[in-house]
Design a protein around this motif. Structure first.
Motif, PDB file in Angstrom:
ATOM      1  N   UNK A  56       1.547  -6.683  -6.688  1.00 54.79           N
ATOM      2  CA  UNK A  56       1.672  -6.407  -5.251  1.00 54.79           C
ATOM      3  C   UNK A  56       0.735  -5.276  -4.854  1.00 54.79           C
ATOM      4  N   UNK A  57       0.755  -4.181  -5.604  1.00 54.39           N
ATOM      5  CA  UNK A  57      -0.081  -3.036  -5.261  1.00 54.39           C
ATOM      6  C   UNK A  57      -1.562  -3.348  -5.435  1.00 54.39           C
ATOM      7  N   UNK A  58      -1.914  -4.080  -6.488  1.00 60.94           N
ATOM      8  CA  UNK A  58      -3.316  -4.436  -6.702  1.00 60.94           C
ATOM      9  C   UNK A  58      -3.858  -5.306  -5.586  1.00 60.94           C
ATOM     10  N   UNK A  59      -3.044  -6.236  -5.106  1.00 58.48           N
ATOM     11  CA  UNK A  59      -3.452  -7.093  -3.993  1.00 58.48           C
ATOM     12  C   UNK A  59      -3.554  -6.285  -2.705  1.00 58.48           C
ATOM     13  N   UNK A  60      -2.576  -5.395  -2.487  1.00 56.51           N
ATOM     14  CA  UNK A  60      -2.592  -4.553  -1.291  1.00 56.51           C
ATOM     15  C   UNK A  60      -3.832  -3.664  -1.273  1.00 56.51           C
ATOM     16  N   UNK A  61      -4.265  -3.181  -2.428  1.00 57.73           N
ATOM     17  CA  UNK A  61      -5.479  -2.356  -2.501  1.00 57.73           C
ATOM     18  C   UNK A  61      -6.697  -3.149  -2.040  1.00 57.73           C
ATOM     19  N   UNK A  62      -6.798  -4.406  -2.454  1.00 58.22           N
ATOM     20  CA  UNK A  62      -7.922  -5.244  -2.039  1.00 58.22           C
ATOM     21  C   UNK A  62      -7.924  -5.437  -0.527  1.00 58.22           C
ATOM     22  N   UNK A  81     -10.652  -4.094   2.260  1.00 60.48           N
ATOM     23  CA  UNK A  81     -11.286  -5.022   3.191  1.00 60.48           C
ATOM     24  C   UNK A  81     -11.105  -4.571   4.639  1.00 60.48           C
ATOM     25  N   UNK A  82      -9.955  -3.953   4.937  1.00 61.56           N
ATOM     26  CA  UNK A  82      -9.678  -3.491   6.297  1.00 61.56           C
ATOM     27  C   UNK A  82     -10.358  -2.157   6.605  1.00 61.56           C
ATOM     28  N   UNK A  83     -10.945  -1.538   5.570  1.00 58.93           N
ATOM     29  CA  UNK A  83     -11.596  -0.252   5.772  1.00 58.93           C
ATOM     30  C   UNK A  83     -10.621   0.903   5.916  1.00 58.93           C
ATOM     31  N   UNK A  84      -9.412   0.724   5.414  1.00 59.59           N
ATOM     32  CA  UNK A  84      -8.388   1.771   5.493  1.00 59.59           C
ATOM     33  C   UNK A  84      -8.534   2.693   4.287  1.00 59.59           C
ATOM     34  N   UNK A  85      -9.463   3.640   4.378  1.00 56.50           N
ATOM     35  CA  UNK A  85      -9.782   4.510   3.254  1.00 56.50           C
ATOM     36  C   UNK A  85      -8.600   5.395   2.855  1.00 56.50           C
ATOM     37  N   UNK A  86      -7.941   5.969   3.851  1.00 58.35           N
ATOM     38  CA  UNK A  86      -6.820   6.866   3.558  1.00 58.35           C
ATOM     39  C   UNK A  86      -5.684   6.113   2.862  1.00 58.35           C
ATOM     40  N   UNK A  87      -5.336   4.948   3.394  1.00 55.87           N
ATOM     41  CA  UNK A  87      -4.275   4.160   2.783  1.00 55.87           C
ATOM     42  C   UNK A  87      -4.654   3.708   1.381  1.00 55.87           C
ATOM     43  N   UNK A  88      -5.926   3.346   1.198  1.00 57.19           N
ATOM     44  CA  UNK A  88      -6.415   2.903  -0.107  1.00 57.19           C
ATOM     45  C   UNK A  88      -6.288   4.017  -1.140  1.00 57.19           C
ATOM     46  N   UNK A  89      -6.712   5.218  -0.802  1.00 59.78           N
ATOM     47  CA  UNK A  89      -6.686   6.332  -1.751  1.00 59.78           C
ATOM     48  C   UNK A  89      -5.263   6.697  -2.158  1.00 59.78           C
ATOM     49  N   UNK A  90      -4.339   6.659  -1.200  1.00 63.50           N
ATOM     50  CA  UNK A  90      -2.948   6.979  -1.520  1.00 63.50           C
ATOM     51  C   UNK A  90      -2.344   5.931  -2.455  1.00 63.50           C
TER      52      UNK A  90
END
Length: 307
Positions: A244-250, A254-263
């Motif tokens: 789930x987390x690995x897919x959410x990271x992708x 793709x959405x360009x959500x850098x802050x959410x990606x890093x967390x």
């Protein structure tokens, strides 16, 4: 009954990645495709790196003396490679004899009087026994390999077995794309979600009743899916949240959500470590295992301990 299907994971992924409701790129079908990619490119290799015999399956072949074509490596083998090749003697109790892998140089040396042990070599995607005329037809050759996980699909494309009468399965759902001649496989609905039966052909469909050419090993509550597909990620339950987390990271990337990606990346790395620790070793009371060089009892004296 716990719902382990990918449909439940899709809901978790949307929440984790805060997927906008109006984002057409990330409909359920699109998310499941990403999940399959993450499963096969990241989750499965991580599990394999633990070297704890996950995904091990085997294929038996009747030995044909003088067979120079060889025995095909199963099409669902990861990397088209074998884990080991053994002879199976079932004259009384089943006895397994591991065979060494030979190089082309060893085989070519046979013609110049060199002593070549009985073993096998790999040519393209076939395992060939050598010398071919010294094989015993009474035996069976068994190829152990790491089985590739099935492609993920929505449970809407599958049917769960509600009852069995003869060769007729009554399913919870019969997709409109299924017809006579369609090939299915059966997936266990309980951990670890193994493929229990493969290559089962539909011979008749009547409403939710599906007749197969063979229902051996199929039980109630199993999922029937197109051959090579599964509505459940075929990994330990603890790793489904990692998927789930690995897919959410992708999706976040793709959405360009850098802050959410890093967390989320920090959580993903922590969870990866936890999953590795949870899987290794698979027998907590026996933390070490003896590993031979692969030549069976003849090499047993040379084993080494691996932590």
């Amino acid at each position: 009954m716990i719902d382990y299907t990918v449909d439940t994971l899709v809901t978790d992924i949307k929440t984790t990645a805060s997927v906008p409701a109006a984002q057409p790129r990330f409909d359920p079908a699109g998310i499941i495709k990403i999940m399959t990619r993450i499963l096969q490119s990241k989750i499965v290799p991580m599990i394999m790196s633990c070297q704890e015999e996950f995904f091990v399956a085997y294929q038996d072949y009747t030995i044909v003396q003088g067979n120079i074509i060889g025995y095909p490596i199963p099409k669902d083998a990861v990397g088209m490679k074998v884990r080991s090749v053994v002879l199976v003697n079932q004259a009384s109790l089943t006895n397994l004899t591991a065979l060494p892998r030979l190089s082309i140089e060893q085989i070519s040396g046979y013609y110049f009087g060199q002593t070549v042990p009985f073993g096998f070599y790999i040519q393209n995607n076939n395992v060939i026994l050598w010398p071919v005329n010294q094989t015993t037809p009474a035996n069976t050759i068994r190829l152990y390999y790491l089985k590739r996980t099935n492609v993920l699909t929505s449970s809407q494309n599958c049917g769960q077995v509600e009852s069995i009468a003869g060769n007729i399965l009554t399913l919870s759902n019969v997709p409109s794309t299924w017809a006579n001649g369609t090939i299915l496989n059966a997936i266990d609905n309980e951990p670890g979600f193994n493929t229990i039966a493969s290559n089962r052909e539909i011979t008749n469909i009547s409403g939710n009743d599906v007749t197969l050419d063979d229902v051996t090993d199929i039980e109630e509550d199993f999922w029937m899916a197109l051959e090579g597909y599964s509505p459940i990620a075929q990994v330990p339950v603890e790793l489904q949240q990692l998927l789930v987390q690995g897919t959410a990271l992708e999706i976040l990337k793709s959405l360009g959500n850098t802050e959410g990606y890093q967390k989320l990346e920090i959580e993903y790395k922590d969870l990866t470590k936890f999953c590795k620790d949870a899987m290794t070793p698979r027998s907590d009371g026996n933390p070490k295992k003896a590993i031979s060089a692969g030549n069976g009892l003849a090499e047993w004296c040379g084993f080494q301990w691996k932590s």
